[in-house]
Design an enzyme around this catalytic site. Structure first.
Site, PDB file in Angstrom:
ATOM      1  N   CYS A 144       0.810  -1.233   0.000  1.00 18.39           N
ATOM      2  CA  CYS A 144       0.000   0.000   0.000  1.00 18.39           C
ATOM      3  C   CYS A 144       0.841   1.280   0.000  1.00 18.39           C
ATOM      4  O   CYS A 144       0.437   2.278  -0.608  1.00 18.39           O
ATOM      5  CB  CYS A 144      -0.956  -0.005   1.187  1.00 18.39           C
ATOM      6  SG  CYS A 144      -0.270  -0.695   2.693  1.00 18.39           S
TER       7      CYS A 144
ATOM      8  N   HIS B 283      -2.125   6.532   4.105  1.00 13.13           N
ATOM      9  CA  HIS B 283      -0.683   6.554   4.361  1.00 13.13           C
ATOM     10  C   HIS B 283      -0.094   7.842   3.769  1.00 13.13           C
ATOM     11  O   HIS B 283      -0.360   8.187   2.612  1.00 13.13           O
ATOM     12  CB  HIS B 283       0.009   5.362   3.678  1.00 13.13           C
ATOM     13  CG  HIS B 283      -0.336   4.031   4.266  1.00 13.13           C
ATOM     14  ND1 HIS B 283      -1.025   3.868   5.444  1.00 13.13           N
ATOM     15  CD2 HIS B 283      -0.045   2.764   3.834  1.00 13.13           C
ATOM     16  CE1 HIS B 283      -1.154   2.569   5.711  1.00 13.13           C
ATOM     17  NE2 HIS B 283      -0.573   1.879   4.744  1.00 13.13           N
TER      18      HIS B 283
HETATM   19  P1  NAP Z   1      -7.231  -8.792   8.059  1.00 14.10           P
HETATM   20  O1  NAP Z   1      -8.147  -7.663   8.296  1.00 14.10           O
HETATM   21  O2  NAP Z   1      -6.509  -9.378   9.208  1.00 14.10           O
HETATM   22  O3  NAP Z   1      -8.058  -9.954   7.293  1.00 14.10           O
HETATM   23  C1  NAP Z   1      -7.522 -11.233   7.071  1.00 14.10           C
HETATM   24  C2  NAP Z   1      -8.502 -12.101   6.296  1.00 14.10           C
HETATM   25  O4  NAP Z   1      -7.890 -13.356   6.019  1.00 14.10           O
HETATM   26  C3  NAP Z   1      -9.809 -12.401   7.027  1.00 14.10           C
HETATM   27  O5  NAP Z   1     -10.852 -12.525   6.102  1.00 14.10           O
HETATM   28  C4  NAP Z   1      -9.533 -13.778   7.648  1.00 14.10           C
HETATM   29  O6  NAP Z   1     -10.712 -14.581   7.826  1.00 14.10           O
HETATM   30  C5  NAP Z   1      -8.706 -14.414   6.549  1.00 14.10           C
HETATM   31  N1  NAP Z   1      -7.859 -15.478   7.096  1.00 14.10           N
HETATM   32  C6  NAP Z   1      -7.011 -15.411   8.148  1.00 14.10           C
HETATM   33  N2  NAP Z   1      -6.433 -16.618   8.361  1.00 14.10           N
HETATM   34  C7  NAP Z   1      -6.957 -17.465   7.431  1.00 14.10           C
HETATM   35  C8  NAP Z   1      -6.808 -18.856   7.162  1.00 14.10           C
HETATM   36  N3  NAP Z   1      -5.991 -19.617   7.886  1.00 14.10           N
HETATM   37  N4  NAP Z   1      -7.514 -19.391   6.137  1.00 14.10           N
HETATM   38  C9  NAP Z   1      -8.355 -18.630   5.391  1.00 14.10           C
HETATM   39  N5  NAP Z   1      -8.557 -17.311   5.611  1.00 14.10           N
HETATM   40  C10 NAP Z   1      -7.873 -16.735   6.631  1.00 14.10           C
HETATM   41  O7  NAP Z   1      -6.086  -8.379   7.023  1.00 14.10           O
HETATM   42  P2  NAP Z   1      -6.114  -7.254   5.833  1.00 14.10           P
HETATM   43  O8  NAP Z   1      -5.616  -5.964   6.342  1.00 14.10           O
HETATM   44  O9  NAP Z   1      -7.423  -7.309   5.147  1.00 14.10           O
HETATM   45  O10 NAP Z   1      -4.950  -7.780   4.875  1.00 14.10           O
HETATM   46  C11 NAP Z   1      -5.148  -8.873   3.996  1.00 14.10           C
HETATM   47  C12 NAP Z   1      -3.965  -8.977   3.045  1.00 14.10           C
HETATM   48  O11 NAP Z   1      -3.871  -7.771   2.284  1.00 14.10           O
HETATM   49  C13 NAP Z   1      -2.619  -9.155   3.748  1.00 14.10           C
HETATM   50  O12 NAP Z   1      -1.807  -9.993   2.977  1.00 14.10           O
HETATM   51  C14 NAP Z   1      -2.066  -7.726   3.779  1.00 14.10           C
HETATM   52  O13 NAP Z   1      -0.667  -7.702   3.836  1.00 14.10           O
HETATM   53  C15 NAP Z   1      -2.580  -7.188   2.454  1.00 14.10           C
HETATM   54  N6  NAP Z   1      -2.733  -5.723   2.384  1.00 14.10           N
HETATM   55  C16 NAP Z   1      -3.363  -5.044   3.368  1.00 14.10           C
HETATM   56  C17 NAP Z   1      -3.495  -3.649   3.248  1.00 14.10           C
HETATM   57  C18 NAP Z   1      -4.178  -2.816   4.303  1.00 14.10           C
HETATM   58  O14 NAP Z   1      -4.117  -1.569   4.187  1.00 14.10           O
HETATM   59  N7  NAP Z   1      -4.826  -3.393   5.300  1.00 14.10           N
HETATM   60  C19 NAP Z   1      -3.009  -3.010   2.127  1.00 14.10           C
HETATM   61  C20 NAP Z   1      -2.364  -3.757   1.120  1.00 14.10           C
HETATM   62  C21 NAP Z   1      -2.248  -5.112   1.273  1.00 14.10           C
HETATM   63  P3  NAP Z   1     -11.449 -14.765   9.269  1.00 14.10           P
HETATM   64  O15 NAP Z   1     -12.174 -13.468   9.542  1.00 14.10           O
HETATM   65  O16 NAP Z   1     -12.354 -15.900   9.020  1.00 14.10           O
HETATM   66  O17 NAP Z   1     -10.374 -15.028  10.289  1.00 14.10           O
END
Ligand code: NAP
Length: 351
Positions: free
Chosen positions: A150, A243
Site C-alpha cells: 500500500c 498513508h
Molecule cells: P485482516 O483484516 O486481518 O483480514 C484477514 C482475512 O484473512 C480475514 O478474512 C480472515 O478470515 C482471513 N484469514 C485469516 N487466516 C486465514 C486462514 N488460515 N484461512 C483462510 N482465511 C484466513 O487483514 P487485511 O488488512 O485485510 O490484509 C489482507 C492482506 O492484504 C494481507 O496480505 C495484507 O498484507 C494485504 N494488504 C493489506 C493492506 C491494508 O491496508 N490493510 C493493504 C495492502 C495489502 P477470518 O475473519 O475468518 O479469520
C-alpha cells in the site's frame, strides 16, 4: 459487456476483503458471488461472521452468501485475494493452476520473478510476463498478477511522472502509515494513542525492492530492475486510513519545482486512455495549500484511487521534495487489484 465475470474474494471478512465487497458493488464487469475466509467463518452467512467496518452498509447481495473455507472448491473465474502473507502463495498458485485469474494483495507473490507486479498507470506492459508465467508453470488460462504494498503504490504513482520526464537516481522516503494498514483490529489502541511506532516489520524492504521491480524493464523472460536507489524509513501513526510519505529525490536531469508540479498535474496514462471503470481521472492530484495533503481531507480524492501530493519544493540536499498521501485499502489494496483486473480484461487475458 453483456455478462459479468464471476468473482471470488479470499479473506473476505478482513479489512481489504470488505473493501473489495464495497467497491465491487455495481461494478460493470465483475460480480461477487463467492466469499472465502478461515475455518472460523466457513459455512456461515457472511452477515453473521463479518464484523463490517466500512461506512456504507454491507451490500444485500453479500449478506446471505455462505462463506467458504480454503479447502472448498471455487467456481468463479476471477479471484481477488486478500489472504494473510505466508498463506496466500500456495492457495493462489493452486487456484491459478485450476485456470482462475488471481489478483493478489498479499506480499508472497509480489517479488516472484514470473509474477507481474503492476500499477496500470506505471508498468502496464509488465502484464506480458503472464505469458512467461504460463509457460513456466504449464498454465493455459490461469494467471497471478500482484499489486504492490500500500505504501509502494502511492510512492510509485507519484514517482512515475518524474521518472519518465527527468529520471530519478536517489529517493529518500519516510512513511507515516495508518493503523488500518495492519488489518483489523491491527495495532493495539494502547500502542497508538498519544504515540508513534517507528517500525513496521518488513515494510522498508518491501518498498525498496518492489519499487525497483515496478519501474524495471520487461525483457524476454524477466523484469530487469530499475537503476534507482531508495532509502526508506517506515512509521505507524495514529491515523485511521491513509498513508502519508515524505519524499526527497535526486533527479537525473535538472527540473524546476514548477516543472515537477506540471509533470504531476498533467500525468495521464493507459487506464485513463482506455477509460477503465476504476481509473481515476487524475491519478496524481496536486494540492497547493501549504498544509496539505492531510489524511482526513485528502485520502478520498478521486474516490480513493488517486495519490495526492503537496508541499512540492526544492530540497537542499537532493533536488526536490514533497509529501504524498493515499488511501491504503482503496488505491493501496482492493482498488488496485480491481484496476489490474480491468486492465487484463481490456488486454484479453480475461475473457
Ligand atoms: P485482516 O483484516 O486481518 O483480514 C484477514 C482475512 O484473512 C480475514 O478474512 C480472515 O478470515 C482471513 N484469514 C485469516 N487466516 C486465514 C486462514 N488460515 N484461512 C483462510 N482465511 C484466513 O487483514 P487485511 O488488512 O485485510 O490484509 C489482507 C492482506 O492484504 C494481507 O496480505 C495484507 O498484507 C494485504 N494488504 C493489506 C493492506 C491494508 O491496508 N490493510 C493493504 C495492502 C495489502 P477470518 O475473519 O475468518 O479469520
Amino acid at each position: 459487456m453483456a455478462d459479468k465475470f464471476n468473482v471470488a474474494v479470499l479473506g473476505a471478512t478482513g479489512s481489504v476483503g470488505q473493501r473489495f465487497i464495497q467497491l465491487l458493488q455495481g461494478h460493470p464487469w465483475f460480480e461477487v458471488n463467492e466469499l472465502v475466509a478461515s475455518d472460523r467463518s466457513s459455512g456461515q452467512r457472511y452477515a453473521d461472521v463479518c464484523d463490517w467496518r466500512v461506512s456504507d452498509a454491507m451490500p444485500e447481495s453479500a449478506r446471505e452468501i455462505r462463506v467458504k473455507g480454503l479447502h472448498d472448491s471455487i467456481e468463479s473465474q476471477v479471484v481477488f485475494s486478500s489472504l494473510p502473507g505466508g498463506l496466500a502463495s500456495e492457495v493462489e498458485s493452486r487456484l491459478a493452476s485450476e485456470g482462475k485469474q488471481v489478483f493478489t494483495n498479499a506480499s508472497d507473490n509480489r517479488m516472484v520473478p514470473d509474477v507481474p507486479l503492476v500499477i496500470p498507470e506505471v508498468n502496464p506492459e509488465h502484464v506480458g510476463l503472464i505469458d512467461v508465467q504460463r509457460k513456466n508453470r504449464g498454465w493455459d488460462r490461469g494467471l497471478i498478477v500482484a499489486n504492490p504494498n500500500c505504501s509502494t503504490i502511492h510512492l510509485v504513482l507519484a514517482l512515475q511522472p518524474i521518472w519518465e520526464q527527468f529520471g530519478i537516481e536517489l529517493a529518500m522516503v519516510t512513511t507515516l502509515q495508518a493503523v488500518s494498514g495492519s488489518g483489523y483490529p491491527g495495532v493495539p489502541s494502547l500502542d497508538m494513542i498519544d504515540n508513534l511506532v517507528p517500525y513496521i516489520g518488513g515494510e522498508e524492504e518491501k518498498i525498496e525492492s518492489e519499487t525497483t521491480k515496478i519501474l524495471g524493464t520487461l525483457t524476454e523472460d524477466h523484469i530487469a530492475s530499475a537503476a534507482i536507489t531508495l532509502s526508506t524509513q517506515c512509521t505507524r501513526v495514529p491515523v485511521r486510513d491513509g498513508h502519508t510519505e515524505s519524499v526527497s529525490l535526486k533527479l537525473r536531469k535538472s527540473a524546476s519545482v514548477d516543472e515537477v508540479i506540471e509533470a504531476f498535474s498533467s500525468f495521464r496514462a493507459l487506464p485513463q486512455e482506455l477509460g477503465l471503470p476504476f481509473a481515476p481521472e487524475k491519478p496524481v492530484v496536486v494540492r497547493d495549500q501549504p498544509d496539505r495533503p492531510q489524511p482526513v481531507l485528502d485520502r478520498d480524492a478521486q474516490n480513493g484511487m488517486a495519490s495526492v501530493v503537496g508541499r512540492v519544493r526544492e530540497c537542499s540536499i537532493f533536488d526536490v521534495k514533497f509529501m504524498v498521501l493515499g488511501h491504503n485499502t482503496i488505491r493501496g489494496a482492493a482498488g488496485a487489484s480491481i484496476l489490474n483486473a480491468e486492465l487484463l480484461v481490456k488486454k484479453g487475458y480475461i475473457s
